[in-house]
Design a protein around this motif. Structure first.
Motif, mmCIF file in Angstrom:
data_model
loop_
_atom_site.group_PDB
_atom_site.id
_atom_site.type_symbol
_atom_site.label_atom_id
_atom_site.label_comp_id
_atom_site.label_asym_id
_atom_site.label_seq_id
_atom_site.Cartn_x
_atom_site.Cartn_y
_atom_site.Cartn_z
ATOM 1 N N ARG A 6 4.282 -0.014 2.465
ATOM 2 C CA ARG A 6 5.302 0.670 1.677
ATOM 3 C C ARG A 6 4.993 2.155 1.681
ATOM 4 O O ARG A 6 3.965 2.569 1.160
ATOM 5 N N GLY A 7 5.832 2.989 2.258
ATOM 6 C CA GLY A 7 5.664 4.438 2.214
ATOM 7 C C GLY A 7 6.432 4.993 1.036
ATOM 8 O O GLY A 7 7.425 4.426 0.605
ATOM 9 N N LEU A 8 6.001 6.130 0.507
ATOM 10 C CA LEU A 8 6.669 6.704 -0.655
ATOM 11 C C LEU A 8 7.998 7.343 -0.285
ATOM 12 O O LEU A 8 8.991 7.212 -0.966
ATOM 13 N N ARG A 9 8.028 8.072 0.809
ATOM 14 C CA ARG A 9 9.255 8.736 1.249
ATOM 15 C C ARG A 9 9.440 8.484 2.749
ATOM 16 O O ARG A 9 8.471 8.283 3.467
ATOM 17 N N PRO A 10 10.658 8.561 3.225
ATOM 18 C CA PRO A 10 10.839 8.530 4.669
ATOM 19 C C PRO A 10 10.083 9.685 5.309
ATOM 20 O O PRO A 10 10.108 10.806 4.821
ATOM 21 N N GLY A 11 9.418 9.422 6.407
ATOM 22 C CA GLY A 11 8.694 10.472 7.095
ATOM 23 C C GLY A 11 7.214 10.479 6.827
ATOM 24 O O GLY A 11 6.446 11.103 7.546
ATOM 25 N N THR B 133 -2.939 -0.618 2.679
ATOM 26 C CA THR B 133 -2.653 -0.020 1.381
ATOM 27 C C THR B 133 -1.242 -0.397 0.969
ATOM 28 O O THR B 133 -0.337 -0.467 1.807
ATOM 29 N N VAL B 134 -1.057 -0.659 -0.312
ATOM 30 C CA VAL B 134 0.209 -1.175 -0.821
ATOM 31 C C VAL B 134 0.615 -0.391 -2.057
ATOM 32 O O VAL B 134 -0.231 -0.082 -2.912
ATOM 33 N N ALA C 39 -6.078 -2.415 -0.520
ATOM 34 C CA ALA C 39 -6.139 -1.429 -1.600
ATOM 35 C C ALA C 39 -4.739 -1.154 -2.118
ATOM 36 O O ALA C 39 -3.804 -0.973 -1.338
ATOM 37 N N VAL C 40 -4.606 -1.118 -3.429
ATOM 38 C CA VAL C 40 -3.365 -0.689 -4.055
ATOM 39 C C VAL C 40 -3.499 0.800 -4.358
ATOM 40 O O VAL C 40 -4.453 1.227 -5.003
#
Length: 636
Positions: free
Chosen positions: A7-12, A468-469, A588-589
């Motif tokens: 899961r990425g926070l923002r596109p890019g 990482t999640v 890792a979270v």
């Protein structure tokens, strides 16, 4: 791995963070899965622009099918570009998945009655759709009965009334074997309410259908609980699976199969078995995040595996396998001999194979040729994956269930297994036998547009070492929509004059505002009240910071979101983490959250068995995508 979650926070930012993860935790042992499969859930799919609801033409190539992202808590509330709904664009038809499943449950009950009625009439109305010779040269018909025709007509008409634009793929109509007027008059189940344009609501008739609409009994995951674009959904209909068994009198193997796919992934399934016992039928149903209903305990004497048990099976030898009664090549016999497998069921009925694996009477089902279709496997895959099993082609690859008539076949075979570890071993053995012993390139020599591509690039040298999640909208999503929680608590405390849109606008404005300079660009400090107090004050219509009502609302909001029952856990996440950690991958979270997150995750069941570490921005004083929070994770 059975699932790979990112899961990425923002596109890019996804590729930057992935590169950091590759370099982290160098001491971890390597893990190189042979097959990477795509996870499913509210935030594991790529975002594309909002589009109107359309049905794909039968001539459309597979590449024309676009998978939409579902709108998650993080994206919708915070107003990020991913998943943001453009309210100025054209309206789309929406459908309620819980109501759709409720309708399918009622239709399955009708279908079971139709099958029994046709059987009791003494005239099956048998037709041959065009069969083939088996390995011995004997001709095997592809049977169709009056029950097949009447059930599919009944289901298609009911679904058309429920939501006219809902994509549906039915066996008989897809194969051109359903004539206009077949089954006319079979319309005891009619959807009521607004229909598809109003969200596709349905008044249930059976107890199972009513249970599907009761969130207390059936807590649907957040990404399908509320009405979603109908173009993201596809219903697969097999009106009578095991027709040749039906005509031969092997009634216990006969099933009705209905499956619901969302964003190309099986989300819910219904298997009706009209002759479960000589006098009664049963309906087994469920889906991702809601469990499997309708199964019964078959007893230890008949069960070959137990949920949660060690799947070692004496180094995975001597297992029980379901196979097709019709053999068209030497692949399956070679695999069974090489693995010391016992045939548990030899019937031409995929739905029955799923039932036998689900109830513990078999470890797996294997078909090493073309033969099954998406309507045979969609519903069963949704149920088996919820029970901890895996469904794939003969090479271990996942099928895509997006609405694409050209991809309705499963030409690359089928492997269904009760356990992810067993499935990985079995598909490796299948490939070994085909490649090394039979010199058979199958299924790599088959063009299959419905095989889902890997979700990750090829593993780097040494294998993946860390995962990482994120949390909000990924690992956890609110059970109750955020705006509804704010409105409900506002009513409790006598706050007037606020609306869903005003609450959402206030929340988005709060997230868009930069953090105070003294917080060094970090949104949350400590328990985060410094951030949430002004945001909640604005959401409550502009309450003053010293208003006692504001503190009371804030306290109730904190109590609500600290309660694990307020959160929906991503289906399959725990199983995926456990599998990855068993293979040496650190989990890792990493989340932009306040200091309450570690306790919340533990209360939601994510303890040391599933997660190596939890890193929160409030403790590291670094918000993603800043590099420092990832660098800190490498040291833990």
């Amino acid at each position: 791995a059975s699932a790979t979650i990112w899961r990425g926070l923002r596109p890019g930012h996804r590729h930057t963070v992935t590169a950091r993860a590759r370099r982290s935790l160098a001491s971890a042992p390597a893990f190189v899965p042979r097959v990477q499969t795509r996870a499913h859930g509210p935030s594991f799919v790529a975002a594309v622009p909002q589009r109107s609801c359309t049905r794909h033409s039968a001539r459309s190539p597979a590449t024309s099918v676009v998978t939409r992202a579902s709108v998650s808590f993080s994206d919708d509330i915070r107003g990020y570009g991913v998943g943001h709904v453009d309210t100025t664009g054209p309206k789309v038809t929406k459908v309620s998945v819980p109501h759709l499943v409720a309708l399918l449950l009622d239709l399955t009950a009708d279908g079971e009655g139709i099958i029994r009625g046709v059987l009791n009439s003494g005239d099956l109305g048998l037709r041959d759709k065009g069969g083939r010779d088996d390995v011995t040269g004997a001709y095997v018909k592809d049977a169709q009965t009056e029950a097949d025709r009447r059930i599919e007509t009944h289901v298609l008409r009911a679904l058309r009334e429920f939501c006219p634009t809902l994509p549906v793929v039915g066996e008989e109509s897809h194969e051109g074997q359903l004539e206009l007027g077949d089954g006319a008059g079979e319309m005891s189940s009619r959807p009521t309410g607004g229909g598809g344009g109003a969200g596709g609501f349905f008044a249930p008739r059976t107890a199972a259908a009513a249970a599907a609409l009761d969130l207390a009994q059936t807590p649907w995951p957040s990404h399908v609980r509320d009405p979603i674009d109908a173009s993201r959904v596809c219903v697969y209909v097999d009106p009578l699976d095991g027709t040749n068994e039906f005509t031969a009198g092997n009634l216990v193997a006969v099933t009705c199969l209905l499956g619901v796919a969302v964003d190309g992934r099986p989300a819910a399934g219904v298997i009706g078995q009209p002759f479960h016992t000589p006098g009664t039928g049963r309906i087994v149903w469920g889906g991702r995040g809601v469990g499997v209903r309708g199964l019964e305990d078959i007893g230890d004497a008949r069960r070959v595996w137990n949920a949660g048990s060690d799947s070692a099976l004496n180094q995975f030898g001597g297992f029980t396998c379901c196979v097709n009664r019709v053999t068209r090549d030497d692949r399956i016999d070679a695999v069974l001999a090489a693995t010391n497998a016992t045939i548990g069921e030899k019937v031409s009925a995929t739905g029955y194979h799923f039932l036998r694996v689900l109830e513990g009477a078999a470890h797996c089902g294997v078909l090493l040729r073309a033969g099954t279709k998406k309507w045979d496997t969609c519903g069963g895959e949704a149920l088996l994956r919820e029970a901890g099993g895996v469904v794939s082609d003969a090479a271990g690859r996942r099928y895509d269930y997006s609405h694409d008539p050209a991809g309705a076949m499963n030409p690359s075979g089928l492997v269904i297994a009760h356990d992810a570890g067993f499935h990985r071993w079995l598909t490796r053995r299948v490939r070994h036998v085909l490649e090394r012993e039979l010199r058979d390139p199958y299924p790599s020599d088959v063009f299959d547009p419905s095989v889902r591509p890997p979700s990750l690039p090829p593993a780097p040298a040494g294998g993946w070492r860390a995962l990482t999640v994120d949390v909000g909208g990924c690992l956890l999503s609110p059970v109750e929509p955020v705006t509804e929680t704010y409105l409900r608590l506002a009513a409790v405390h006598g706050v007037r004059g606020i609306t869903r849109e005003s609450v959402k606008s206030a929340i988005r404005a709060g997230f868009a505002a930069p953090p105070p300079p003294e917080q060094r660009g970090v949104r949350y400090v400590g328990d985060g009240r410094g951030f949430w107090r002004p945001l909640v004050a604005a959401a409550m219509g502009g309450l003053a910071n010293d208003d006692p009502m504001l503190e009371a609302v804030l306290d109730d909001l904190y109590a609500h979101y600290e309660n694990p029952s307020a959160w929906c856990v991503a289906p399959g996440a725990k199983e995926a983490f456990k599998t990855l950690r068993a293979g040496g991958v650190k989990v890792a979270v990493i989340s932009n959250w306040d200091t309450r997150l570690p306790k919340l995750l533990r209360d939601c069941g994510f303890d040391e068995r599933f997660i190596d570490t939890v890193v929160v921005s409030a403790e590291q004083m670094s918000d993603k995508p800043d590099a420092r929070i990832f660098e800190a994770t490498q040291q833990l």
